[in-house]
Write an enzyme that holds these catalytic residues in place. Sequence first.
Site, PDB file in Angstrom:
ATOM      1  N   ARG A 298       0.849  -1.179   0.000  1.00  0.00           N
ATOM      2  CA  ARG A 298       0.000   0.000   0.000  1.00  0.00           C
ATOM      3  C   ARG A 298       0.886   1.230   0.000  1.00  0.00           C
ATOM      4  O   ARG A 298       1.874   1.292   0.757  1.00  0.00           O
ATOM      5  CB  ARG A 298      -0.908   0.000   1.248  1.00  0.00           C
ATOM      6  CG  ARG A 298      -1.965   1.081   1.229  1.00  0.00           C
ATOM      7  CD  ARG A 298      -2.752   1.170   2.528  1.00  0.00           C
ATOM      8  NE  ARG A 298      -2.049   1.964   3.523  1.00  0.00           N
ATOM      9  CZ  ARG A 298      -2.639   2.387   4.638  1.00  0.00           C
ATOM     10  NH1 ARG A 298      -3.898   2.048   4.921  1.00  0.00           N
ATOM     11  NH2 ARG A 298      -1.964   3.124   5.524  1.00  0.00           N
TER      12      ARG A 298
ATOM     13  N   TYR B  33      -3.246  11.198   6.154  1.00  0.00           N
ATOM     14  CA  TYR B  33      -3.508   9.855   6.659  1.00  0.00           C
ATOM     15  C   TYR B  33      -2.432   8.881   6.191  1.00  0.00           C
ATOM     16  O   TYR B  33      -1.998   8.922   5.028  1.00  0.00           O
ATOM     17  CB  TYR B  33      -4.884   9.316   6.193  1.00  0.00           C
ATOM     18  CG  TYR B  33      -4.884   7.845   6.403  1.00  0.00           C
ATOM     19  CD1 TYR B  33      -4.660   6.974   5.347  1.00  0.00           C
ATOM     20  CD2 TYR B  33      -4.903   7.338   7.701  1.00  0.00           C
ATOM     21  CE1 TYR B  33      -4.525   5.623   5.568  1.00  0.00           C
ATOM     22  CE2 TYR B  33      -4.770   5.992   7.935  1.00  0.00           C
ATOM     23  CZ  TYR B  33      -4.567   5.138   6.867  1.00  0.00           C
ATOM     24  OH  TYR B  33      -4.410   3.810   7.101  1.00  0.00           O
TER      25      TYR B  33
ATOM     26  N   ASP C  88      -5.228   3.884   0.095  1.00  0.00           N
ATOM     27  CA  ASP C  88      -6.350   4.122   1.003  1.00  0.00           C
ATOM     28  C   ASP C  88      -6.694   5.609   0.984  1.00  0.00           C
ATOM     29  O   ASP C  88      -5.896   6.438   1.418  1.00  0.00           O
ATOM     30  CB  ASP C  88      -5.943   3.697   2.425  1.00  0.00           C
ATOM     31  CG  ASP C  88      -7.119   3.706   3.395  1.00  0.00           C
ATOM     32  OD1 ASP C  88      -6.954   3.191   4.517  1.00  0.00           O
ATOM     33  OD2 ASP C  88      -8.206   4.201   3.030  1.00  0.00           O
TER      34      ASP C  88
ATOM     35  N   HIS D 172      -9.212   6.855   2.568  1.00  0.00           N
ATOM     36  CA  HIS D 172      -9.639   7.086   3.962  1.00  0.00           C
ATOM     37  C   HIS D 172     -10.832   8.024   4.058  1.00  0.00           C
ATOM     38  O   HIS D 172     -10.833   8.984   4.846  1.00  0.00           O
ATOM     39  CB  HIS D 172      -8.452   7.607   4.792  1.00  0.00           C
ATOM     40  CG  HIS D 172      -8.430   7.031   6.176  1.00  0.00           C
ATOM     41  ND1 HIS D 172      -8.926   7.708   7.250  1.00  0.00           N
ATOM     42  CD2 HIS D 172      -8.010   5.849   6.638  1.00  0.00           C
ATOM     43  CE1 HIS D 172      -8.788   6.971   8.342  1.00  0.00           C
ATOM     44  NE2 HIS D 172      -8.232   5.836   7.999  1.00  0.00           N
TER      45      HIS D 172
ATOM     46  N   GLU E 127      -9.173   2.157  -1.685  1.00  0.00           N
ATOM     47  CA  GLU E 127      -9.898   1.830  -0.449  1.00  0.00           C
ATOM     48  C   GLU E 127     -10.593   3.052   0.135  1.00  0.00           C
ATOM     49  O   GLU E 127     -10.044   4.149   0.138  1.00  0.00           O
ATOM     50  CB  GLU E 127      -8.920   1.274   0.565  1.00  0.00           C
ATOM     51  CG  GLU E 127      -9.496   1.017   1.940  1.00  0.00           C
ATOM     52  CD  GLU E 127      -8.444   0.627   2.940  1.00  0.00           C
ATOM     53  OE1 GLU E 127      -7.332   0.236   2.528  1.00  0.00           O
ATOM     54  OE2 GLU E 127      -8.710   0.739   4.146  1.00  0.00           O
TER      55      GLU E 127
ATOM     56  N   GLU F  76     -13.930  -1.334   6.554  1.00  0.00           N
ATOM     57  CA  GLU F  76     -13.250  -1.515   7.849  1.00  0.00           C
ATOM     58  C   GLU F  76     -14.038  -0.874   8.985  1.00  0.00           C
ATOM     59  O   GLU F  76     -13.919  -1.292  10.126  1.00  0.00           O
ATOM     60  CB  GLU F  76     -11.834  -0.968   7.803  1.00  0.00           C
ATOM     61  CG  GLU F  76     -11.708   0.529   7.744  1.00  0.00           C
ATOM     62  CD  GLU F  76     -10.259   0.985   7.676  1.00  0.00           C
ATOM     63  OE1 GLU F  76      -9.477   0.417   6.893  1.00  0.00           O
ATOM     64  OE2 GLU F  76      -9.914   1.920   8.417  1.00  0.00           O
TER      65      GLU F  76
ATOM     66  N   ARG G 139     -13.856  -5.212   3.479  1.00  0.00           N
ATOM     67  CA  ARG G 139     -12.778  -5.158   4.470  1.00  0.00           C
ATOM     68  C   ARG G 139     -13.234  -5.439   5.895  1.00  0.00           C
ATOM     69  O   ARG G 139     -12.431  -5.499   6.815  1.00  0.00           O
ATOM     70  CB  ARG G 139     -12.091  -3.793   4.401  1.00  0.00           C
ATOM     71  CG  ARG G 139     -11.219  -3.708   3.168  1.00  0.00           C
ATOM     72  CD  ARG G 139     -10.441  -2.451   3.026  1.00  0.00           C
ATOM     73  NE  ARG G 139      -9.752  -1.944   4.184  1.00  0.00           N
ATOM     74  CZ  ARG G 139      -8.674  -2.457   4.759  1.00  0.00           C
ATOM     75  NH1 ARG G 139      -8.165  -3.591   4.300  1.00  0.00           N
ATOM     76  NH2 ARG G 139      -8.099  -1.886   5.799  1.00  0.00           N
TER      77      ARG G 139
ATOM     78  N   GLU H 245      -4.690  -7.312   5.080  1.00  0.00           N
ATOM     79  CA  GLU H 245      -3.820  -6.206   5.481  1.00  0.00           C
ATOM     80  C   GLU H 245      -2.925  -6.673   6.616  1.00  0.00           C
ATOM     81  O   GLU H 245      -3.364  -7.373   7.540  1.00  0.00           O
ATOM     82  CB  GLU H 245      -4.663  -5.017   5.944  1.00  0.00           C
ATOM     83  CG  GLU H 245      -3.834  -3.837   6.418  1.00  0.00           C
ATOM     84  CD  GLU H 245      -4.681  -2.640   6.785  1.00  0.00           C
ATOM     85  OE1 GLU H 245      -5.914  -2.770   6.813  1.00  0.00           O
ATOM     86  OE2 GLU H 245      -4.110  -1.571   7.036  1.00  0.00           O
TER      87      GLU H 245
ATOM     88  N   TRP I 192     -11.970  12.276   8.779  1.00  0.00           N
ATOM     89  CA  TRP I 192     -10.577  11.885   8.978  1.00  0.00           C
ATOM     90  C   TRP I 192     -10.304  10.552   8.314  1.00  0.00           C
ATOM     91  O   TRP I 192     -11.145   9.650   8.328  1.00  0.00           O
ATOM     92  CB  TRP I 192     -10.224  11.771  10.464  1.00  0.00           C
ATOM     93  CG  TRP I 192      -8.817  11.324  10.631  1.00  0.00           C
ATOM     94  CD1 TRP I 192      -7.688  12.077  10.418  1.00  0.00           C
ATOM     95  CD2 TRP I 192      -8.375   9.983  10.919  1.00  0.00           C
ATOM     96  NE1 TRP I 192      -6.577  11.305  10.600  1.00  0.00           N
ATOM     97  CE2 TRP I 192      -6.934  10.028  10.898  1.00  0.00           C
ATOM     98  CE3 TRP I 192      -9.017   8.781  11.194  1.00  0.00           C
ATOM     99  CZ2 TRP I 192      -6.153   8.896  11.167  1.00  0.00           C
ATOM    100  CZ3 TRP I 192      -8.247   7.651  11.451  1.00  0.00           C
ATOM    101  CH2 TRP I 192      -6.846   7.735  11.447  1.00  0.00           C
TER     102      TRP I 192
HETATM  103  C1  CS2 Z   1      -6.572   2.283   8.001  1.00  0.00           C
HETATM  104  C2  CS2 Z   1      -6.429   2.182   9.481  1.00  0.00           C
HETATM  105  O1  CS2 Z   1      -5.452   0.221   7.969  1.00  0.00           O
HETATM  106  C3  CS2 Z   1      -6.210   0.985   7.335  1.00  0.00           C
HETATM  107  O2  CS2 Z   1      -6.669   0.747   6.210  1.00  0.00           O
HETATM  108  O3  CS2 Z   1      -7.779   2.748   7.533  1.00  0.00           O
HETATM  109  O4  CS2 Z   1      -5.123   2.557   9.786  1.00  0.00           O
HETATM  110  C4  CS2 Z   1      -7.385   3.011  10.295  1.00  0.00           C
HETATM  111  O5  CS2 Z   1      -7.100   4.373  10.097  1.00  0.00           O
HETATM  112  C5  CS2 Z   1      -7.222   2.640  11.758  1.00  0.00           C
HETATM  113  O6  CS2 Z   1      -7.470   1.267  11.904  1.00  0.00           O
HETATM  114  C6  CS2 Z   1      -8.159   3.440  12.642  1.00  0.00           C
HETATM  115  O7  CS2 Z   1      -7.975   3.053  13.982  1.00  0.00           O
HETATM  116 MG    MG Z   2      -8.248   1.907   5.669  1.00  0.00          MG
END
Ligand code: CS2
Ligand code: MG
Length: 403
Positions: A148, A160, A211, A213, A237, A263, A284, A340, A403
Amino acid sequence: MHTIVDARVIISCPGRNFVTLKITTKSGVYGLGDATLNGRELAVASYLTDHVIPCLIGRDARQIEDIWQFFYRGAYWRRGPVTMTAIAAVDVALWDIKAKNANMPLYDLLGGASRTGVMVYGHANGNDLDETIAQAKKYKEMGYKAIRLQSGVPGLASTYGVSKDKLYYEPADAAKPTENVWSTSRYMPTVPKLFAAARETLGWDVHLLHDVHHRLTPLEAGRLGKDLEPFRPFWLEDATPAENQAGFRTIRQHTTTPLAVGEVFNSVWDAKQLLDEQLIDYIRTTIVHAGGISHVRRIAHLAELNNVRTGFHGATDLSPVCMGAALHFDLWVPNFGIQEYMRHTDETDAVFPHAYTFSKGDLHPGTAPGHGVDIDEALAAKYPYRPASLPVNRLEDGTLFNW
Ligand code: CS2
Ligand code: MG
């Protein structure tokens, strides 16, 4: 023998907070479940201690499904990340116990291995494009088949996925939320440049992921997906916040770049339209935040009917207990995509001894009975809970954003 005689919540902070549920039966066999919800650890700990454990003691540990239904339907206030993380911890601990009693690795209990190993992706990040590509080269040299890419954005102080420490990324970096600044217009042109440089340097025999995010509108996500098509990403993602599942129709209309999401989901209902309409390519949602193996198995089966593969979340804020159990699920599930793998720190790994191993870009859960992860309670006690919150984002004009 199978009666639950004890259940305890263990909170430990070996570099970051983890919440673990330990369920013990009359025979002395115990199981572990991860109950970590980043930034909301104490909420889940209280839900378990105050509302779940009193109803667990005295039950038959073999009745995984009945116990799941009791805590889901019986909650009245169904779903939500706190409730479903608490239920997940119970569920995974009970599957751990059942596999130990059967003297088999959890993947055998689920239906046996469907593959020789679990392909994982690592995280290459850097403050700028060159740093990120240099990190990606190191991951390729470590044998990763998938990487990634997350890079800093010129003009933004932080973004991020770019960690202070290259290998270990922990976003919950302060007791109260840190305020980051975001600009979509500064971000959008950087990702295609990053992927072009990555393909130039790394070639085409490695999967590249990114990602977003949750930070684009569906149309912006369609634009970015189209811009990345020449570089064949493995996935884009969290391209847009997924409460509005129909928004993904817009992305699909504009790009063939594969999409991953989920996620932050905590039940199948968060993903049902996305799966029914085949609006995504990877789901995810993982076992620690969506009710455990019993519920995520339902999500994976609905995904399978709709050509969607799994791509479990595996950040450092999901404990080795979750990783271990997820790898057994990954080894078994027919529609596996990728896992991941953000490596935990050595101090975390010492608190959670585990059987899983990394080799040539794959993880394998090992063949120990159960999910193969334990907890060193004496060592765990040396790391007291430390308040930590995830950041928030504001736009450059101060507007509170995703975020
Ligand atoms: C992220 C995470 O791993 C990922 O894809 O989106 O780092 C996410 O920000 C954290 O799990 C939040 O606690
Ligand atoms: Mg993520």
